[in-house]
Write a protein that holds these residues in place. Sequence first.
Motif, PDB file in Angstrom:
ATOM      1  N   ARG A  10       3.281   9.729  -6.264  1.00  0.00           N
ATOM      2  CA  ARG A  10       3.208   9.844  -4.805  1.00  0.00           C
ATOM      3  C   ARG A  10       4.558   9.482  -4.188  1.00  0.00           C
ATOM      4  N   PHE A  11       4.809  10.033  -3.023  1.00  0.00           N
ATOM      5  CA  PHE A  11       6.119   9.865  -2.386  1.00  0.00           C
ATOM      6  C   PHE A  11       6.234   8.528  -1.651  1.00  0.00           C
ATOM      7  N   GLN A  12       5.156   8.114  -0.967  1.00  0.00           N
ATOM      8  CA  GLN A  12       5.251   6.975  -0.058  1.00  0.00           C
ATOM      9  C   GLN A  12       4.979   5.643  -0.747  1.00  0.00           C
ATOM     10  N   SER A  14       5.626   1.854  -0.974  1.00  0.00           N
ATOM     11  CA  SER A  14       6.049   0.955   0.103  1.00  0.00           C
ATOM     12  C   SER A  14       7.408   0.312  -0.168  1.00  0.00           C
ATOM     13  N   PRO A  17      10.377   4.209  -1.192  1.00  0.00           N
ATOM     14  CA  PRO A  17       9.938   5.548  -0.783  1.00  0.00           C
ATOM     15  C   PRO A  17      10.724   6.642  -1.510  1.00  0.00           C
ATOM     16  N   GLY A  18      10.023   7.695  -1.903  1.00  0.00           N
ATOM     17  CA  GLY A  18      10.666   8.795  -2.614  1.00  0.00           C
ATOM     18  C   GLY A  18      10.998   8.489  -4.057  1.00  0.00           C
ATOM     19  N   ASP A  52       2.592  15.332  -2.421  1.00  0.00           N
ATOM     20  CA  ASP A  52       3.776  15.632  -1.618  1.00  0.00           C
ATOM     21  C   ASP A  52       4.447  16.921  -2.110  1.00  0.00           C
ATOM     22  N   PRO A  71      -3.787  12.959  -0.284  1.00  0.00           N
ATOM     23  CA  PRO A  71      -2.946  11.783  -0.030  1.00  0.00           C
ATOM     24  C   PRO A  71      -3.748  10.497   0.151  1.00  0.00           C
TER      25      PRO A  71
END
Length: 261
Positions: A10-12, A14, A17-18, A52, A71
């Motif tokens: 996953r991208f997000q 905490s 990020p990315g 994403d 998501p």
Amino acid sequence: MRTLAVLPSRFQASRFPGKPLAPIAGKPMIQWVFEAAQRAAGVDRVVVATDDDRIAAAVRGFGGEAVMTDPALPSGTDRTAAALEALGEPFDCVLNIQGDEPAMHPDTVAAVVALMRAQPDLPMGTAACPFAHADDLFNPNAVKVVVDDRQRALYFSRSPIPYLRHSSIFEADFRPWLKPDQLRHFKRHLGLYAYRPDALRAFTALPPHPLEQLEMLEQLRALAAGIPIGVAQTPFLSLGVDVLSDVAAVEALLRERGLAR
């Protein structure tokens, strides 16, 4: 035994990020994980389960396969189960290889697949490696596992387990009491799981367990529910990436293996 490897990504994140697209020795992190899974003996198909479009595009760009998932899913295990259902194909074993483990060794993945093949009644499997340094026992991000005589997990913890009884009961750090040959009794858990499809569905249907919430270790939900977890032994350390500063250690490990410059 037909085996699917799913890489939840996953991208997000905490703290980073990315993260799946972060460059690791010239490649995005998720590509390292994907290529290791592809090279593992016994793995028939590898997919990245993501929420994403940027991650999906990067995966397809290096020739990988991506599956889009909701998501709102709460964990990588839920994302693994969603990918299995989305593919709609029969598999005998499903691997969840965390997408932030760019140093996961193909032989470690293969060892878990071999464990599941050798024990068809085993609902879940994972992997552990030795601790190279006593200092790592006190790192809460290095999860410890204790196994029984059948190499099935008794407990996972962020604390050093087993405890050395002959150290001072008032001394939280028992490094001064640890003899060199005792380090072999400590096993470091690695970020890799195998499930029978029915066990994966059963696991994701369970509510979080208090032990899981205390330790922040999802696998304790399975143990608390009485689901056995076999533990394959491997000599190969894998380092997860939680924050940007972890990248340097991973690159050093990849260079040590001759995989990066």
